[in-house]
Design an enzyme around this catalytic site. Structure first.
Site, mmCIF file in Angstrom:
data_model
loop_
_atom_site.group_PDB
_atom_site.id
_atom_site.type_symbol
_atom_site.label_atom_id
_atom_site.label_comp_id
_atom_site.label_asym_id
_atom_site.label_seq_id
_atom_site.Cartn_x
_atom_site.Cartn_y
_atom_site.Cartn_z
ATOM 1 N N ASN A 1 -10.317 -0.052 0.484
ATOM 2 C CA ASN A 1 -8.850 -0.039 0.469
ATOM 3 C C ASN A 1 -8.370 -0.562 -0.887
ATOM 4 O O ASN A 1 -8.501 -1.749 -1.180
ATOM 5 C CB ASN A 1 -8.340 -0.926 1.608
ATOM 6 C CG ASN A 1 -6.825 -0.949 1.718
ATOM 7 O OD1 ASN A 1 -6.126 -0.484 0.816
ATOM 8 N ND2 ASN A 1 -6.320 -1.501 2.809
ATOM 9 N N HIS B 1 -3.487 7.037 3.525
ATOM 10 C CA HIS B 1 -3.876 5.751 2.964
ATOM 11 C C HIS B 1 -5.324 5.474 3.347
ATOM 12 O O HIS B 1 -5.718 5.681 4.500
ATOM 13 C CB HIS B 1 -2.942 4.669 3.515
ATOM 14 C CG HIS B 1 -3.302 3.289 3.066
ATOM 15 N ND1 HIS B 1 -3.653 3.013 1.772
ATOM 16 C CD2 HIS B 1 -3.370 2.109 3.738
ATOM 17 C CE1 HIS B 1 -3.922 1.720 1.659
ATOM 18 N NE2 HIS B 1 -3.755 1.155 2.841
ATOM 19 N N CYS C 1 0.813 -1.226 0.000
ATOM 20 C CA CYS C 1 0.000 0.000 0.000
ATOM 21 C C CYS C 1 0.844 1.273 0.000
ATOM 22 O O CYS C 1 0.345 2.351 -0.308
ATOM 23 C CB CYS C 1 -0.927 0.016 1.213
ATOM 24 S SG CYS C 1 -2.008 -1.405 1.282
HETATM 25 O O1 UT7 Z 1 -3.836 -1.595 3.644
HETATM 26 C C1 UT7 Z 1 -3.127 -2.376 4.518
HETATM 27 C C2 UT7 Z 1 -3.373 -1.999 5.854
HETATM 28 N N1 UT7 Z 1 -4.560 -2.637 6.380
HETATM 29 C C3 UT7 Z 1 -5.214 -2.050 7.332
HETATM 30 O O2 UT7 Z 1 -4.888 -0.931 7.652
HETATM 31 C C4 UT7 Z 1 -6.314 -2.786 8.052
HETATM 32 C C5 UT7 Z 1 -6.198 -2.538 9.512
HETATM 33 N N2 UT7 Z 1 -7.191 -3.196 10.331
HETATM 34 C C6 UT7 Z 1 -8.488 -2.810 10.357
HETATM 35 O O3 UT7 Z 1 -8.889 -1.924 9.629
HETATM 36 C C7 UT7 Z 1 -9.382 -3.458 11.392
HETATM 37 O O4 UT7 Z 1 -8.614 -4.185 12.302
HETATM 38 C C8 UT7 Z 1 -10.464 -4.393 10.772
HETATM 39 C C9 UT7 Z 1 -11.515 -3.554 10.047
HETATM 40 C C10 UT7 Z 1 -9.823 -5.379 9.827
HETATM 41 C C11 UT7 Z 1 -11.191 -5.144 11.877
HETATM 42 O O5 UT7 Z 1 -11.755 -4.258 12.808
HETATM 43 P P1 UT7 Z 1 -11.533 -4.487 14.378
HETATM 44 O O6 UT7 Z 1 -12.287 -3.445 15.069
HETATM 45 O O7 UT7 Z 1 -10.041 -4.512 14.605
HETATM 46 O O8 UT7 Z 1 -12.219 -5.873 14.589
HETATM 47 P P2 UT7 Z 1 -11.578 -7.201 15.179
HETATM 48 O O9 UT7 Z 1 -10.590 -7.779 14.249
HETATM 49 O O10 UT7 Z 1 -11.160 -6.908 16.562
HETATM 50 O O11 UT7 Z 1 -12.847 -8.162 15.195
HETATM 51 C C12 UT7 Z 1 -13.986 -7.895 15.993
HETATM 52 C C13 UT7 Z 1 -15.031 -8.968 15.723
HETATM 53 C C14 UT7 Z 1 -14.458 -10.375 15.662
HETATM 54 O O12 UT7 Z 1 -15.376 -11.219 16.320
HETATM 55 P P3 UT7 Z 1 -15.029 -11.773 17.788
HETATM 56 O O13 UT7 Z 1 -13.743 -12.515 17.640
HETATM 57 O O14 UT7 Z 1 -14.927 -10.565 18.646
HETATM 58 O O15 UT7 Z 1 -16.224 -12.640 18.082
HETATM 59 C C15 UT7 Z 1 -14.459 -10.702 14.207
HETATM 60 O O16 UT7 Z 1 -14.611 -12.070 13.934
HETATM 61 O O17 UT7 Z 1 -15.648 -8.726 14.467
HETATM 62 C C16 UT7 Z 1 -15.661 -9.945 13.718
HETATM 63 N N3 UT7 Z 1 -15.602 -9.613 12.297
HETATM 64 C C17 UT7 Z 1 -16.708 -9.328 11.581
HETATM 65 N N4 UT7 Z 1 -18.011 -9.293 11.903
HETATM 66 C C18 UT7 Z 1 -18.876 -8.942 10.925
HETATM 67 C C19 UT7 Z 1 -14.520 -9.515 11.502
HETATM 68 N N5 UT7 Z 1 -14.906 -9.182 10.258
HETATM 69 C C20 UT7 Z 1 -16.240 -9.060 10.291
HETATM 70 C C21 UT7 Z 1 -17.206 -8.715 9.312
HETATM 71 N N6 UT7 Z 1 -18.499 -8.655 9.672
HETATM 72 N N7 UT7 Z 1 -16.869 -8.419 8.032
#
Ligand code: UT7
Length: 330
Positions: free
Chosen positions: A286, A256, A116
């Site tokens: 993204n 980004h 990225c």
């Molecule tokens: O370009 C390269 C750089 N990439 C990035 O900058 C991405 C950086 N990361 C992020 O943007 C965030 O971490 C995410 C958007 C990927 C995830 O958000 P988060 O607030 O960090 O969520 P999390 O990973 O802590 O997950 C929270 C919950 C999980 O469930 P449990 O384990 O708490 O039961 C996930 O399984 O949300 C669940 N989850 C979803 N639920 C509904 C993960 N993806 C989804 C989804 N829909 N699409």
């Protein structure tokens, strides 16, 4: 008389595929909801390439628009750099494919892989080549067909990414955004956090690798998030202090476009108002290397960036890589 050469972005263009993939449509593909996606990421929809669209074809459309925008003869281009992590092929380079189609017959071409952060890495090369006198006119294309490496059964990643391309002509002459400073970094210790394991020399494509879904990107989102905010702040600070200016001297921040929460956290750290931060994440998601370049192109087309105003680009991606670039309109 000051004879220092200055590298400026004198032309730009973008291309977004027509096909829109909405959160509603994703709800029927994986267990997710529009509400979750919007609150956690700020993304409402993203674009996905059509059947006959590739990183090269999208890049060609953006490149032609950038060339037309500054009215440069493609034969005057000395170099084509393509920032991508989704090249059409491992080789030949997507740069070679684009060079041919735009008629840049006198240009060398190569691909640059910094995920990225690729567009900002490419800006550093263009700046150095032009300021040293090695080259005069350079085309940077940032193009990604991320949909080709996304697992649309994995809700952790498939809601985040989209396709698109952008291009910039960087030249030793003409008016535009001067590339004042660039700051880059990499931490290979974190390379497992965001990775496309299969298809390279370590895990060549095989029946087994396909069965194991190694041809899809994997990301530890929460960890990446933490590093993203911290490292973009580091890159931005380094770039600003090297140029001798502060956050309050910025007319625009173009970060980004990965997640609205990451963007807001960065804006807060530099005490920038939301209206001075350019965002496209809600409509394109993204788009990896092309994200910051598409946002910059939209900014210069839709807003008046006045003479003397400063624009800071900052990006972050797999590697981990990060970078920032300070641009000044002149
Ligand atoms: O370009 C390269 C750089 N990439 C990035 O900058 C991405 C950086 N990361 C992020 O943007 C965030 O971490 C995410 C958007 C990927 C995830 O958000 P988060 O607030 O960090 O969520 P999390 O990973 O802590 O997950 C929270 C919950 C999980 O469930 P449990 O384990 O708490 O039961 C996930 O399984 O949300 C669940 N989850 C979803 N639920 C509904 C993960 N993806 C989804 C989804 N829909 N699409």
């Amino acid at each position: 008389m000051n004879t220092k050469r200055i590298a400026r972005i004198i032309g730009s263009g973008s291309y977004l595929p027509e096909k829109v993939l909405t959160n509603k449509e994703l709800e029927s593909m994986v267990e997710t909801s529009d509400e979750w996606i919007v609150t956690r990421t700020g993304i409402k929809e993203r674009r996905v390439a059509g059947e006959n669209e590739y990183t090269s074809t999208m890049g060609i459309k953006a490149a032609k628009e950038a060339i037309e925008n500054c009215n440069i003869d493609p034969e005057k281009l000395d170099l084509v750099i393509v920032a991508t992590c989704t090249p059409d092929y491992l080789f030949p380079s997507t740069g070679a494919l684009i060079q041919k189609e735009i008629g840049a017959v006198n240009a060398a071409a190569f691909d640059l892989q910094a995920a990225c952060s690729g567009y900002i890495f490419a800006l550093s090369i263009a700046k150095s080549y032009i300021e040293s006198g090695f080259y005069k006119n350079i085309l940077i294309v940032a193009s990604e067909k991320i949909s080709s490496i996304v697992d649309y059964e994995d809700r952790n990643t498939c809601v985040l990414f989209g396709d698109g391309a952008s291009a910039s002509v960087v030249s030793f002459e003409g008016k535009g955004l001067e590339i004042r400073d660039v700051s880059l970094g990499t931490d290979g210790n974190q390379s497992d956090l965001l990775i496309l394991p299969g298809g390279g020399s370590r895990i060549p494509s095989s029946e087994q690798s396909l069965k194991d879904k190694q041809h899809f990107l994997k990301m530890e989102g929460r960890e990446v998030f933490k590093h993203a905010v911290r490292l973009m702040e580091v890159a931005a600070n380094e770039c600003l202090s090297s140029a001798g200016i502060e956050g309050r001297d910025l007319a625009w921040l173009v970060p980004h476009q990965a997640n609205i929460r990451i963007i807001s956290a960065i804006a807060k750290r530099f005490a920038l108002k939301e209206e001075n931060v350019y965002k496209t994440v809600h409509k394109y998601g993204n788009t990896s290397a092309s994200g910051v370049a598409i946002a910059l192109d939209e900014l210069v087309r839709t807003k008046e960036v006045a003479k003397g105003e400063n624009v800071l680009l900052v990006a972050f991606g797999a590697g981990l890589t990060w970078g920032a670039s300070l641009l000044t309109q002149n």
